[in-house]
Design a protein around this motif. Structure first.
Motif, mmCIF file in Angstrom:
data_model
loop_
_atom_site.group_PDB
_atom_site.id
_atom_site.type_symbol
_atom_site.label_atom_id
_atom_site.label_comp_id
_atom_site.label_asym_id
_atom_site.label_seq_id
_atom_site.Cartn_x
_atom_site.Cartn_y
_atom_site.Cartn_z
ATOM 1 N N LYS A 46 0.838 -1.210 0.000
ATOM 2 C CA LYS A 46 0.000 0.000 0.000
ATOM 3 C C LYS A 46 0.868 1.254 0.000
ATOM 4 O O LYS A 46 0.629 2.194 -0.769
ATOM 5 C CB LYS A 46 -0.918 0.015 1.223
ATOM 6 C CG LYS A 46 -2.066 -0.931 1.149
ATOM 7 C CD LYS A 46 -2.917 -0.805 2.403
ATOM 8 C CE LYS A 46 -4.038 -1.824 2.396
ATOM 9 N NZ LYS A 46 -4.865 -1.740 3.605
ATOM 10 N N ILE A 47 1.890 1.288 0.834
ATOM 11 C CA ILE A 47 2.773 2.454 0.908
ATOM 12 C C ILE A 47 3.509 2.642 -0.414
ATOM 13 O O ILE A 47 3.620 3.759 -0.933
ATOM 14 C CB ILE A 47 3.770 2.306 2.085
ATOM 15 C CG1 ILE A 47 3.031 2.391 3.414
ATOM 16 C CG2 ILE A 47 4.852 3.380 2.012
ATOM 17 C CD1 ILE A 47 3.888 2.071 4.626
ATOM 18 N N LEU A 48 3.992 1.532 -0.974
ATOM 19 C CA LEU A 48 4.689 1.597 -2.261
ATOM 20 C C LEU A 48 3.752 2.069 -3.364
ATOM 21 O O LEU A 48 4.122 2.911 -4.188
ATOM 22 C CB LEU A 48 5.289 0.231 -2.610
ATOM 23 C CG LEU A 48 6.102 0.167 -3.886
ATOM 24 C CD1 LEU A 48 7.316 1.091 -3.780
ATOM 25 C CD2 LEU A 48 6.540 -1.262 -4.168
ATOM 26 N N SER A 49 2.519 1.567 -3.370
ATOM 27 C CA SER A 49 1.538 1.972 -4.388
ATOM 28 C C SER A 49 1.215 3.459 -4.278
ATOM 29 O O SER A 49 1.177 4.176 -5.271
ATOM 30 C CB SER A 49 0.258 1.148 -4.233
ATOM 31 O OG SER A 49 0.506 -0.212 -4.464
ATOM 32 N N VAL A 50 0.963 3.921 -3.068
ATOM 33 C CA VAL A 50 0.655 5.341 -2.858
ATOM 34 C C VAL A 50 1.848 6.200 -3.257
ATOM 35 O O VAL A 50 1.690 7.248 -3.903
ATOM 36 C CB VAL A 50 0.245 5.594 -1.395
ATOM 37 C CG1 VAL A 50 0.160 7.086 -1.097
ATOM 38 C CG2 VAL A 50 -1.080 4.910 -1.080
ATOM 39 N N SER A 51 3.037 5.762 -2.921
ATOM 40 C CA SER A 51 4.245 6.515 -3.286
ATOM 41 C C SER A 51 4.414 6.587 -4.799
ATOM 42 O O SER A 51 4.732 7.650 -5.342
ATOM 43 C CB SER A 51 5.489 5.872 -2.662
ATOM 44 O OG SER A 51 5.411 5.886 -1.267
ATOM 45 N N LEU A 52 4.193 5.462 -5.471
ATOM 46 C CA LEU A 52 4.305 5.446 -6.940
ATOM 47 C C LEU A 52 3.245 6.312 -7.600
ATOM 48 O O LEU A 52 3.536 7.049 -8.542
ATOM 49 C CB LEU A 52 4.218 4.006 -7.470
ATOM 50 C CG LEU A 52 5.448 3.144 -7.263
ATOM 51 C CD1 LEU A 52 5.187 1.720 -7.706
ATOM 52 C CD2 LEU A 52 6.637 3.721 -8.004
ATOM 53 N N ILE A 53 2.036 6.277 -7.084
ATOM 54 C CA ILE A 53 0.962 7.107 -7.631
ATOM 55 C C ILE A 53 1.279 8.590 -7.415
ATOM 56 O O ILE A 53 1.109 9.422 -8.319
ATOM 57 C CB ILE A 53 -0.394 6.719 -7.020
ATOM 58 C CG1 ILE A 53 -0.804 5.334 -7.530
ATOM 59 C CG2 ILE A 53 -1.461 7.755 -7.333
ATOM 60 C CD1 ILE A 53 -2.023 4.750 -6.848
ATOM 61 N N ALA A 54 1.776 8.930 -6.224
ATOM 62 C CA ALA A 54 2.151 10.323 -5.947
ATOM 63 C C ALA A 54 3.299 10.756 -6.862
ATOM 64 O O ALA A 54 3.280 11.865 -7.422
ATOM 65 C CB ALA A 54 2.550 10.477 -4.485
ATOM 66 N N PHE A 55 4.275 9.899 -7.057
ATOM 67 C CA PHE A 55 5.420 10.213 -7.933
ATOM 68 C C PHE A 55 4.962 10.404 -9.372
ATOM 69 O O PHE A 55 5.370 11.361 -10.035
ATOM 70 C CB PHE A 55 6.471 9.097 -7.832
ATOM 71 C CG PHE A 55 7.685 9.337 -8.656
ATOM 72 C CD1 PHE A 55 8.578 10.347 -8.324
ATOM 73 C CD2 PHE A 55 7.941 8.563 -9.779
ATOM 74 C CE1 PHE A 55 9.708 10.581 -9.081
ATOM 75 C CE2 PHE A 55 9.062 8.792 -10.551
ATOM 76 C CZ PHE A 55 9.954 9.797 -10.203
#
Length: 95
Positions: free
Chosen positions: A10-19
């Motif tokens: 979840k953290i990785l997904s949110v980070s990738l989406i934000a990036f």
């Protein structure tokens, strides 16, 4: 350890989406800047062409006004001068 894996995803997904969001915003900003700069470039090229045309016109006028033809004509018309070998005729107005 198994319970932390979904949280990490979840953290990785949110980070990738934000990036990716930040990259898209930067891309759009650069595209807008590029379009604005292209418009400014066209405007400056048009202005340059106009100024070059004005320079050419003024250069032609300067060359003419530096010629002996112009100085002779100016002397005749405004200073009542003539060359020594010319005959001057003065018109008489009728009343």
């Amino acid at each position: 350890m198994i319970t932390n894996k979904p949280q990490f995803v979840k953290i990785l997904s949110v980070s990738l989406i934000a990036f990716i969001g930040i990259l898209i915003v930067a891309l759009v900003a650069n595209i807008i800047k590029s379009v604005n700069l292209s418009a400014k470039e066209r405007e400056l090229k048009n202005q340059l062409a106009s100024l070059e045309q004005t320079i050419q016109k003024n250069q032609t006028e300067i060359e003419y006004k530096q010629s002996s033809d112009y100085t002779d004509r100016y002397a005749r018309e405004y200073l009542d001068k003539s060359n020594p070998d010319e005959e001057v005729y003065v018109g008489v107005s009728e009343k």
